[in-house]
Design a protein around this motif. Sequence first.
Motif, PDB file in Angstrom:
ATOM      1  N   PHE A  86      11.919 -44.959  -2.531  1.00 16.79           N
ATOM      2  CA  PHE A  86      11.584 -44.842  -4.091  1.00 16.79           C
ATOM      3  C   PHE A  86      12.441 -46.183  -4.496  1.00 16.79           C
ATOM      4  O   PHE A  86      13.503 -46.560  -4.118  1.00 16.79           O
ATOM      5  CB  PHE A  86      12.313 -43.548  -4.490  1.00 16.79           C
ATOM      6  N   THR A  87      11.829 -46.596  -5.670  1.00 16.95           N
ATOM      7  CA  THR A  87      12.186 -47.643  -6.229  1.00 16.95           C
ATOM      8  C   THR A  87      12.364 -47.198  -7.814  1.00 16.95           C
ATOM      9  O   THR A  87      11.203 -46.985  -8.591  1.00 16.95           O
ATOM     10  CB  THR A  87      11.319 -48.918  -6.118  1.00 16.95           C
ATOM     11  N   PRO A  88      13.382 -47.498  -8.273  1.00 19.97           N
ATOM     12  CA  PRO A  88      13.384 -47.053  -9.942  1.00 19.97           C
ATOM     13  C   PRO A  88      12.778 -48.079 -10.829  1.00 19.97           C
ATOM     14  O   PRO A  88      12.998 -49.130 -10.749  1.00 19.97           O
ATOM     15  CB  PRO A  88      14.901 -46.961 -10.212  1.00 19.97           C
ATOM     16  N   VAL A  89      12.148 -47.394 -11.897  1.00 17.40           N
ATOM     17  CA  VAL A  89      11.717 -48.420 -13.050  1.00 17.40           C
ATOM     18  C   VAL A  89      12.010 -47.946 -14.249  1.00 17.40           C
ATOM     19  O   VAL A  89      11.676 -46.875 -14.495  1.00 17.40           O
ATOM     20  CB  VAL A  89      10.043 -48.609 -12.680  1.00 17.40           C
ATOM     21  N   ALA A  90      12.703 -48.656 -14.836  1.00 20.16           N
ATOM     22  CA  ALA A  90      13.342 -48.112 -16.301  1.00 20.16           C
ATOM     23  C   ALA A  90      11.918 -48.065 -17.299  1.00 20.16           C
ATOM     24  O   ALA A  90      11.303 -48.760 -17.280  1.00 20.16           O
ATOM     25  CB  ALA A  90      14.050 -49.060 -16.855  1.00 20.16           C
ATOM     26  N   LYS A  91      12.088 -46.787 -17.902  1.00 20.95           N
ATOM     27  CA  LYS A  91      11.283 -46.394 -19.002  1.00 20.95           C
ATOM     28  C   LYS A  91      11.231 -46.912 -20.147  1.00 20.95           C
ATOM     29  O   LYS A  91      12.669 -47.196 -20.635  1.00 20.95           O
ATOM     30  CB  LYS A  91      11.071 -44.954 -18.918  1.00 20.95           C
ATOM     31  N   THR A  92      10.403 -47.452 -21.113  1.00 24.45           N
ATOM     32  CA  THR A  92      10.782 -47.932 -22.372  1.00 24.45           C
ATOM     33  C   THR A  92      10.781 -47.087 -23.407  1.00 24.45           C
ATOM     34  O   THR A  92      11.428 -47.771 -24.481  1.00 24.45           O
ATOM     35  CB  THR A  92       9.468 -48.951 -22.748  1.00 24.45           C
ATOM     36  N   TYR A  93      10.571 -45.982 -23.375  1.00 24.79           N
ATOM     37  CA  TYR A  93      10.896 -44.867 -24.357  1.00 24.79           C
ATOM     38  C   TYR A  93      10.686 -43.467 -23.596  1.00 24.79           C
ATOM     39  O   TYR A  93      10.215 -43.512 -22.466  1.00 24.79           O
ATOM     40  CB  TYR A  93      10.087 -45.075 -25.496  1.00 24.79           C
ATOM     41  N   ARG A  94      10.691 -42.545 -24.300  1.00 28.09           N
ATOM     42  CA  ARG A  94      10.800 -41.138 -23.770  1.00 28.09           C
ATOM     43  C   ARG A  94       9.068 -40.587 -23.548  1.00 28.09           C
ATOM     44  O   ARG A  94       8.784 -40.078 -24.333  1.00 28.09           O
ATOM     45  CB  ARG A  94      11.247 -39.927 -24.590  1.00 28.09           C
ATOM     46  N   ILE A  95       8.658 -41.154 -22.653  1.00 31.58           N
ATOM     47  CA  ILE A  95       7.312 -41.012 -22.204  1.00 31.58           C
ATOM     48  C   ILE A  95       6.782 -39.548 -21.426  1.00 31.58           C
ATOM     49  O   ILE A  95       6.082 -39.535 -20.556  1.00 31.58           O
ATOM     50  CB  ILE A  95       6.886 -42.089 -21.230  1.00 31.58           C
ATOM     51  N   TYR A  96       7.677 -38.446 -22.130  1.00 37.32           N
ATOM     52  CA  TYR A  96       7.332 -37.082 -21.359  1.00 37.32           C
ATOM     53  C   TYR A  96       6.299 -36.477 -22.326  1.00 37.32           C
ATOM     54  O   TYR A  96       6.309 -36.516 -23.518  1.00 37.32           O
ATOM     55  CB  TYR A  96       8.643 -36.453 -21.734  1.00 37.32           C
ATOM     56  N   CYS A  97       5.607 -35.793 -21.729  1.00 40.67           N
ATOM     57  CA  CYS A  97       4.241 -34.964 -22.241  1.00 40.67           C
ATOM     58  C   CYS A  97       3.499 -36.172 -22.904  1.00 40.67           C
ATOM     59  O   CYS A  97       3.048 -35.858 -24.029  1.00 40.67           O
ATOM     60  CB  CYS A  97       4.858 -34.118 -23.205  1.00 40.67           C
ATOM     61  N   THR A  98       3.292 -37.122 -22.181  1.00 41.02           N
ATOM     62  CA  THR A  98       2.137 -38.353 -22.683  1.00 41.02           C
ATOM     63  C   THR A  98       0.774 -38.075 -22.262  1.00 41.02           C
ATOM     64  O   THR A  98       0.638 -37.179 -21.256  1.00 41.02           O
ATOM     65  CB  THR A  98       2.717 -39.601 -22.160  1.00 41.02           C
TER      66      THR A  98
END
Length: 723
Positions: free
Chosen positions: A539-551
Amino acid sequence: MLLLHRYRRLFTAFTVSVVAVYCGGGDNIGPPAAGTLEITTSTSGVELDADGYTVQIDGGSVQTVGVEATITTRQVTPGAHTVLLGGLAANCSVAGDIPRSVTVTAGETTTVSFEVTCTATTGSLTITSATSGPSPDADGYTISIDGVERGTLSANAAVTISGLTPGTHPVALGGVAGNCQIQGDNARTVTITAGEDASVVYTITCAPPPAGAGDLRIITATSGPDPDQDGYTFTVDGGSSQPIAINAQSLLSNFAPGSHSVELAGLSGNCTLQGANPRSVTVTGGATVDLRFAITCTATTGTIRVSVTTSGSPADPDGYTVTLNEQAPGLPVATNGTVSFSSVAAGIHTIALSGLAANCSVPEGSSQAVTLEAGASSEVSFSVTCTPAGVASQLVKISGDLQTGRVGAVLGAPLVVKVTDALGGAVQGVAITWSTTGGGSLSATSTQTDANGEASVTRTLGGTIGQQTTLATADDLAGSPATFTHTATGDATGGVGRWDPAFTTPVVGVHMHLLPTGKVLLWGDRGDAQIWDPTSGGFTPVAKTYRIYCTGHTMLADGRLLVVGGTSPNTRGLRFATIFDPSTNSWSATSSMAQGRYYPTITALPNGHALAVSGHDTALSVVTIPEVWDGSTWRRLTTAPLAIPNPFYPAMFVAPNGQVFLAGFNQPTRYLDVTGTGRWTTVANRNVEDRVLGSAVMYAPGKILYVGGGQKQPFNGPPTATA
């Protein structure tokens, strides 16, 4: 890999967060020199947010900033960061993206500016009196709004009352002389609109005073615990009604000598008038006669007293918050203190205690129901227990649950538990006892937690096909015993296939997409997004730009992933949209929608555009206007409003005729024409009335399979077994 490629177009997804990561390596390599970040706010409009805003950098600690202010953060690591402005009042909005990306350069100062615009939340009312006749009322009139006196008004004048909440308000004039008559009704209902000035005009005609006129003074005297706060009205000789407060006087001039009838009205059900009503009064020329109404009101409300006691250490230094019926903001209370809610309506209420530190808890529960009787006082008490750091408090499963293997086989991953204190810190040296059901064996039946607070065993399955379990027990700890469930299968036969052992993912894979690279992008609510390589298993982490939960999300024709909407911490839809490029493993922002969307459906269109439908907006309301993204901007389909019942992730598919087909959840199906400003047309009803939470797929052009679902909210009924 074969299954991944075969079903790559059936992967679906979901939503968000913001993290900045500094990665270094090699010998003698230290962190780069720091920079400075200045965050500035400028606010325009009306009814500005008086308590200012909050700022977070990379989801870190919360700082406060005024409506016209600058805060400076030094020693910021060079590179990309996200800045989130929060705490805005409901009537204020920010221009541009939220959160905002910024790149800090070593040794330099970087500025981020937020422009906030606030709209009006209240309106005003202009009241005009137009008095004619030979003898106008010399002392003018009193103004009553919502039964409360709001000043005076001269015989021919205008007064503006500001700060009125939107909605309807009753307005009336008091103190009208006996020789004056209001044309039309005195009590009038006006509608107040935020940011606007409403108006009402009273036309009053005054005749010459009768010979030997006198004055009449109406007096109200109200006693009791719950008086009628919007006051009363009275009439003299059946004329126009006039307002009067619960303990007030209204002086009326120019009444003819002799007997007059006065009636008091507008009493609430818990209030009783003493004496006759109406009642007679005799006016004497040149004198003032008083007429007193005595009213007694019984209790309809009571008081709830809440006491809190705290034991253990360290106690929460800033105390707690007590709320009544989940109504914010609540009342602050000390760690050992008492607060009271007064004038609470009789009945059943819920009292909740919140704001506890991580090491503190309420063993009996932090919410209690209380029954309050009118005129009485009810007591509610909470006992808070705080546990010091380093004391074992919680047993938690870490990994190894829900594995499957053949009977007699060793499971592929160890079973791992962790012991933490009340603050979440690891606790070493705690004894863990392991036991099994369903046969088989363990590498150990007793272990102790290590420096990370963890303990583990390996499990050999027994010879019984079906469910088997392993229990991890730690005396007197919350979460004990921790139960691991396993499934034992028979030997695999040719052509049937098999599952590999379960493995742990760094995040909960709520949203998941197969990328053109053959790798899988997945994310949940917490932590970074992750890219899983099926070949290596890494697994490679990728930072999210905002709270993309329930998109909502869809793959674009060029292989990039469009992610739309999301949710704030209180499940309010976000307006943002972002694009993930698998060739660079990076996100890039695109323009925001007109409305926030939480649980929207995003559909790729044949021309490369994307359609956003439904979801909840920032006010928790169903979004009725679809929007189309053309690769850079959004276009609203304003002539196609539709409030889709059960609005979360409705099933949408591009039909062979080029229109977008709404398959459900609900029974009516429709086409959406996305050209121009849009248009819905009804197709037909499905056989099953409601397929809420069912699954749908277009398995061939123009052919959709809809399986299961059923039972409307609150989703507590039996599902359908049909397709």
